[in-house]
Design an enzyme around this catalytic site. Structure first.
Site, mmCIF file in Angstrom:
data_model
loop_
_atom_site.group_PDB
_atom_site.id
_atom_site.type_symbol
_atom_site.label_atom_id
_atom_site.label_comp_id
_atom_site.label_asym_id
_atom_site.label_seq_id
_atom_site.Cartn_x
_atom_site.Cartn_y
_atom_site.Cartn_z
ATOM 1 C CE LYS A 107 -4.359 1.039 2.319
ATOM 2 N NZ LYS A 107 -5.032 0.954 3.611
HETATM 3 C C1 E4P Z 1 -8.321 2.058 3.413
HETATM 4 O O1 E4P Z 1 -7.578 1.181 3.049
HETATM 5 C C2 E4P Z 1 -8.251 2.711 4.718
HETATM 6 O O2 E4P Z 1 -7.637 1.829 5.646
HETATM 7 C C3 E4P Z 1 -9.585 3.017 5.292
HETATM 8 O O3 E4P Z 1 -10.653 2.556 4.517
HETATM 9 C C4 E4P Z 1 -9.722 4.304 5.972
HETATM 10 O O4 E4P Z 1 -11.008 4.393 6.519
HETATM 11 P P1 E4P Z 1 -11.432 5.439 7.646
HETATM 12 O O5 E4P Z 1 -11.730 6.719 6.982
HETATM 13 O O6 E4P Z 1 -12.663 4.821 8.258
HETATM 14 O O7 E4P Z 1 -10.270 5.534 8.605
#
Ligand code: E4P
Length: 240
Positions: A107
Site C-alpha cells: 500500500k
Molecule cells: C483504506 O484502506 C483505509 O484503511 C480506510 O478505509 C480508511 O477508513 P477510515 O476513513 O474509516 O479511517
C-alpha cells in the site's frame, strides 16, 4: 448471436463483472476471523492507524501480524502500508512486505514519490494499492503508474460535505473509457448504503468494518417473519 456480439462490443471494460469483492478494513485478528468465517470475505486492508489501534509496534511485530492475517484469509489479498514517504524508502519497505507472503499487496500513499514507487512495483510485477485518493486526477495518475488497486476514501469525503460516491462514479467512467486494469477499491466505507451504492456503480472492491457487512444482512421484516415461522412451527408441533 447478434445480442452476444453487441454485448462483446459495448460491455463496460470492468475488471470484475461477476461480483464486488468484500475486504475488511481492520488489523483486529478476531474481527478478521469472524468476517472470514462468513465465507464472503475476499481480503483485508490495514493502515498504520489500524495497526496502532491493535497495539502492534516494532518492525518484527508488524511483520508477524501481517503474516498472521495472511494465515487467516488464505486466499485473499492483504494490503500492508509502507511508512516511508520517500521513493527509496517506499521501495525498500515495499520489497520486504511483498516478500512476506504472496497475498501481500503493497500500500503506497498518493504522493509524488508514491507515483514513482507504484511504477517501480508495477514494472517488477509486485501488486500495489494506492491509498489516500480523494480526486479523479489522483486516481488517473495511480492507474497510469500501474497500481493494482486504487483506494478512494468515500467516508472521509462525506465527512467534509463532498459526496464520496460521486468520486467512485467518476473513476469508474475514466477507467472504463481507457480500459485501465486498476481495480477501484472503495475505502473508508462506513455503512451498508455505501456498500450497496458502490455495488450499483460498479466498484470492483469495497473495504469497510465488519459492522457494515453484517448490517447488510439485517431487515426487520426478516426478523418478524422468522419469529412468526418459529412460533407457528412450535404451535403446530404442540398440537400434533
Ligand atoms: C483504506 O484502506 C483505509 O484503511 C480506510 O478505509 C480508511 O477508513 P477510515 O476513513 O474509516 O479511517
Amino acid at each position: 448471436m447478434y445480442p452476444f456480439i453487441a454485448w462483446v462490443i459495448f460491455a463496460p471494460n470492468q475488471t470484475n463483472l461477476n461480483y464486488m469483492k468484500f475486504f475488511i478494513d481492520t488489523a483486529n485478528l478476531d474481527q478478521i476471523r469472524e468476517a472470514n468465517a462468513l465465507g464472503v470475505l475476499d481480503g483485508v486492508t490495514t493502515n498504520p492507524s489500524l495497526m496502532a489501534k491493535e497495539g502492534i509496534t516494532g518492525k518484527d511485530n508488524v511483520m508477524k501480524h501481517y503474516k498472521a492475517i495472511c494465515d487467516i484469509v488464505v486466499e485473499g489479498d492483504v494490503s500492508a502500508e509502507v511508512i516511508a514517504t520517500d521513493y527509496e524508502g517506499m521501495v525498500s519497505e515495499g520489497l520486504e512486505l511483498a516478500e512476506l507472503h504472496p497475498n501481500i499487496v503493497v500500500k503506497i500513499p498518493m504522493i509524488v514519490d508514491g507515483i514513482k514507487a507504484l511504477k517501480y512495483f508495477s514494472d517488477k510485477g509486485i501488486r500495489t494499492n494506492c491509498t489516500l485518493v480523494f480526486s479523479a486526477g489522483q486516481a488517473l495518475l495511480a492507474a497510469k503508474a500501474g497500481a493494482s488497486y486504487v483506494s478512494p476514501f468515500i467516508g472521509r469525503l462525506d465527512d467534509v460535505s463532498t459526496d464520496g460516491l460521486d468520486l467512485i462514479e467518476q473513476i469508474r467512467v475514466i477507467y472504463d473509457n481507457y480500459g485501465f486494469d486498476t481495480e477501484i477499491l472503495a475505502a473508508s466505507v462506513r455503512h451498508p448504503m455505501h456498500i450497496i451504492k458502490c455495488a450499483e456503480i460498479g466498484a470492483d472492491v469495497m473495504t469497510g468494518p465488519l459492522s457494515a457487512m453484517l448490517a447488510l444482512a439485517k431487515h426487520p421484516l426478516t426478523d418478524i417473519g422468522l419469529a412468526q415461522f418459529l412460533a407457528d412451527h412450535k404451535k403446530a408441533s404442540a398440537n400434533g
